[in-house]
Design a protein around this motif. Structure first.
Motif, PDB file in Angstrom:
ATOM      1  N   GLY A  55      94.770  61.797 106.413  1.00  0.00           N
ATOM      2  CA  GLY A  55      93.604  62.712 106.609  1.00  0.00           C
ATOM      3  C   GLY A  55      92.941  62.941 107.981  1.00  0.00           C
ATOM      4  N   ILE A  56      93.926  62.799 108.863  1.00  0.00           N
ATOM      5  CA  ILE A  56      93.490  62.737 110.290  1.00  0.00           C
ATOM      6  C   ILE A  56      93.769  64.364 110.987  1.00  0.00           C
ATOM      7  CG2 ILE A  56      93.655  61.826 112.837  1.00  0.00           C
ATOM      8  CD1 ILE A  56      94.410  59.053 111.386  1.00  0.00           C
ATOM      9  N   ASP A  57      92.937  64.868 111.582  1.00  0.00           N
ATOM     10  CA  ASP A  57      93.087  66.115 112.071  1.00  0.00           C
ATOM     11  C   ASP A  57      93.708  65.816 113.557  1.00  0.00           C
ATOM     12  OD1 ASP A  57      93.423  68.753 113.500  1.00  0.00           O
ATOM     13  OD2 ASP A  57      91.364  69.101 112.953  1.00  0.00           O
ATOM     14  N   LEU A  58      95.169  65.655 113.609  1.00  0.00           N
ATOM     15  CA  LEU A  58      95.945  65.354 114.703  1.00  0.00           C
ATOM     16  C   LEU A  58      95.584  66.260 115.896  1.00  0.00           C
ATOM     17  CD1 LEU A  58      98.338  63.565 116.065  1.00  0.00           C
ATOM     18  CD2 LEU A  58      99.918  65.515 115.053  1.00  0.00           C
ATOM     19  N   TYR A  59      95.216  67.674 115.891  1.00  0.00           N
ATOM     20  CA  TYR A  59      95.051  68.277 116.911  1.00  0.00           C
ATOM     21  C   TYR A  59      93.606  68.301 117.306  1.00  0.00           C
ATOM     22  CZ  TYR A  59      99.566  70.064 115.534  1.00  0.00           C
ATOM     23  OH  TYR A  59     101.072  70.358 115.204  1.00  0.00           O
ATOM     24  N   ARG A  60      92.600  67.440 116.736  1.00  0.00           N
ATOM     25  CA  ARG A  60      91.218  67.441 117.076  1.00  0.00           C
ATOM     26  C   ARG A  60      91.360  66.100 117.983  1.00  0.00           C
ATOM     27  NH1 ARG A  60      87.919  70.329 116.679  1.00  0.00           N
ATOM     28  NH2 ARG A  60      86.367  71.224 115.148  1.00  0.00           N
ATOM     29  N   LEU A  61      92.256  65.349 118.103  1.00  0.00           N
ATOM     30  CA  LEU A  61      92.387  63.837 118.703  1.00  0.00           C
ATOM     31  C   LEU A  61      92.408  64.324 120.402  1.00  0.00           C
ATOM     32  CD1 LEU A  61      94.673  61.734 116.733  1.00  0.00           C
ATOM     33  CD2 LEU A  61      92.183  61.325 117.018  1.00  0.00           C
ATOM     34  N   SER A  62      91.600  63.507 120.973  1.00  0.00           N
ATOM     35  CA  SER A  62      91.724  63.720 122.389  1.00  0.00           C
ATOM     36  C   SER A  62      92.918  62.736 122.816  1.00  0.00           C
ATOM     37  CB  SER A  62      90.452  63.247 123.304  1.00  0.00           C
ATOM     38  OG  SER A  62      90.315  61.940 123.195  1.00  0.00           O
ATOM     39  N   VAL A  63      93.479  62.757 123.796  1.00  0.00           N
ATOM     40  CA  VAL A  63      94.892  62.215 124.349  1.00  0.00           C
ATOM     41  C   VAL A  63      94.132  60.518 124.643  1.00  0.00           C
ATOM     42  CG1 VAL A  63      96.380  61.425 125.980  1.00  0.00           C
ATOM     43  CG2 VAL A  63      96.143  63.833 125.114  1.00  0.00           C
ATOM     44  N   PRO A  64      93.214  60.547 125.222  1.00  0.00           N
ATOM     45  CA  PRO A  64      92.525  59.121 125.449  1.00  0.00           C
ATOM     46  C   PRO A  64      92.306  58.407 124.083  1.00  0.00           C
ATOM     47  CG  PRO A  64      91.654  60.336 126.954  1.00  0.00           C
ATOM     48  CD  PRO A  64      92.400  61.268 126.100  1.00  0.00           C
ATOM     49  N   ASP A  65      91.456  59.091 122.984  1.00  0.00           N
ATOM     50  CA  ASP A  65      91.257  58.573 121.800  1.00  0.00           C
ATOM     51  C   ASP A  65      92.577  58.243 121.099  1.00  0.00           C
ATOM     52  OD1 ASP A  65      89.565  57.646 119.794  1.00  0.00           O
ATOM     53  OD2 ASP A  65      89.983  59.598 118.639  1.00  0.00           O
ATOM     54  N   GLU A  70     106.738  65.118 114.641  1.00  0.00           N
ATOM     55  CA  GLU A  70     106.955  65.089 113.134  1.00  0.00           C
ATOM     56  C   GLU A  70     106.607  63.861 112.751  1.00  0.00           C
ATOM     57  OE1 GLU A  70     107.518  67.803 111.581  1.00  0.00           O
ATOM     58  OE2 GLU A  70     107.539  68.767 113.689  1.00  0.00           O
ATOM     59  N   ILE A  71     106.652  62.852 113.302  1.00  0.00           N
ATOM     60  CA  ILE A  71     106.223  61.610 112.917  1.00  0.00           C
ATOM     61  C   ILE A  71     104.545  61.606 112.705  1.00  0.00           C
ATOM     62  CG2 ILE A  71     106.116  59.039 113.329  1.00  0.00           C
ATOM     63  CD1 ILE A  71     108.558  59.460 112.266  1.00  0.00           C
ATOM     64  N   LEU A  72     104.123  61.929 113.903  1.00  0.00           N
ATOM     65  CA  LEU A  72     102.479  61.969 113.823  1.00  0.00           C
ATOM     66  C   LEU A  72     102.038  62.829 112.685  1.00  0.00           C
ATOM     67  CD1 LEU A  72     101.928  62.050 117.718  1.00  0.00           C
ATOM     68  CD2 LEU A  72     101.766  60.020 116.037  1.00  0.00           C
ATOM     69  N   ARG A  73     102.563  64.278 112.685  1.00  0.00           N
ATOM     70  CA  ARG A  73     102.175  65.238 111.736  1.00  0.00           C
ATOM     71  C   ARG A  73     102.435  64.578 110.290  1.00  0.00           C
ATOM     72  NH1 ARG A  73     105.439  70.183 113.895  1.00  0.00           N
ATOM     73  NH2 ARG A  73     104.037  71.004 115.481  1.00  0.00           N
ATOM     74  N   TYR A  74     103.176  63.869 109.910  1.00  0.00           N
ATOM     75  CA  TYR A  74     103.362  63.023 108.715  1.00  0.00           C
ATOM     76  C   TYR A  74     102.459  61.958 108.507  1.00  0.00           C
ATOM     77  CZ  TYR A  74     105.142  60.070 104.975  1.00  0.00           C
ATOM     78  OH  TYR A  74     105.060  59.234 103.710  1.00  0.00           O
ATOM     79  N   TYR A  75     101.930  61.101 109.592  1.00  0.00           N
ATOM     80  CA  TYR A  75     101.044  60.087 109.152  1.00  0.00           C
ATOM     81  C   TYR A  75      99.754  60.771 109.323  1.00  0.00           C
ATOM     82  CZ  TYR A  75     104.040  55.866 109.352  1.00  0.00           C
ATOM     83  OH  TYR A  75     105.099  55.164 109.231  1.00  0.00           O
ATOM     84  N   SER A  76      99.605  61.674 110.318  1.00  0.00           N
ATOM     85  CA  SER A  76      98.236  62.340 110.136  1.00  0.00           C
ATOM     86  C   SER A  76      97.623  62.917 108.822  1.00  0.00           C
ATOM     87  CB  SER A  76      97.973  63.221 111.381  1.00  0.00           C
ATOM     88  OG  SER A  76      98.855  64.413 111.326  1.00  0.00           O
ATOM     89  N   ALA A  77      98.868  63.568 108.359  1.00  0.00           N
ATOM     90  CA  ALA A  77      98.516  64.159 107.025  1.00  0.00           C
ATOM     91  C   ALA A  77      98.231  63.269 105.793  1.00  0.00           C
ATOM     92  CB  ALA A  77      99.711  65.151 106.539  1.00  0.00           C
ATOM     93  N   GLU A  78      99.007  62.157 105.861  1.00  0.00           N
ATOM     94  CA  GLU A  78      98.852  61.079 104.795  1.00  0.00           C
ATOM     95  C   GLU A  78      97.615  60.436 105.119  1.00  0.00           C
ATOM     96  OE1 GLU A  78     101.246  59.104 102.586  1.00  0.00           O
ATOM     97  OE2 GLU A  78     101.961  61.184 102.691  1.00  0.00           O
TER      98      GLU A  78
END
Length: 106
Positions: free
Chosen positions: A41-51, A31-39
């Motif tokens: 403009g990062i597509d959280l679900y397109r980030l690879s784990v290493p990145d 939920e924290i990641l969803r908030y920060y990624s929305a703020e």
């Protein structure tokens, strides 16, 4: 210090809104990641784990440990936001075991 206050305030808000986050640091952190990624403009679900892991700070996401400690402090301050049932009992047992381990020699 402002970042810690901001993270703690967000953690408190999430714990108030999402009972599942009270019982799971993974749910809370997502939920924290969803908030920060929305703020940001990062597509959280397109980030690879290493990145994600290698660029955590660069992307402005709080560290896992920061969120965990914030959750712990919020739940200590607001017992009504604490983990429920078996999860709360498990955390209490784990804390006792860890304290004994911390006092022992490694």
């Amino acid at each position: 210090m402002n970042d810690l206050k901001t993270v703690s305030a967000l953690v408190k808000q999430i714990l108030e809104d999402d009972v599942g986050a009270r019982n799971s640091d993974n749910v809370l952190y997502l939920e924290i990641l969803r908030y920060y990624s929305a703020e940001k403009g990062i597509d959280l679900y397109r980030l690879s784990v290493p990145d994600f892991l290698m660029k955590l700070e660069q992307k402005g996401f709080p560290a896992f440990e920061t969120v965990r400690r914030s959750r712990q402090k919020v739940q200590a301050t607001y017992p009504d936001l604490a983990a429920t049932g078996a999860v709360g009992a498990f955390r209490a047992r784990n804390e006792k075991v860890y304290r004994e381990f911390a006092k022992s020699e490694v």
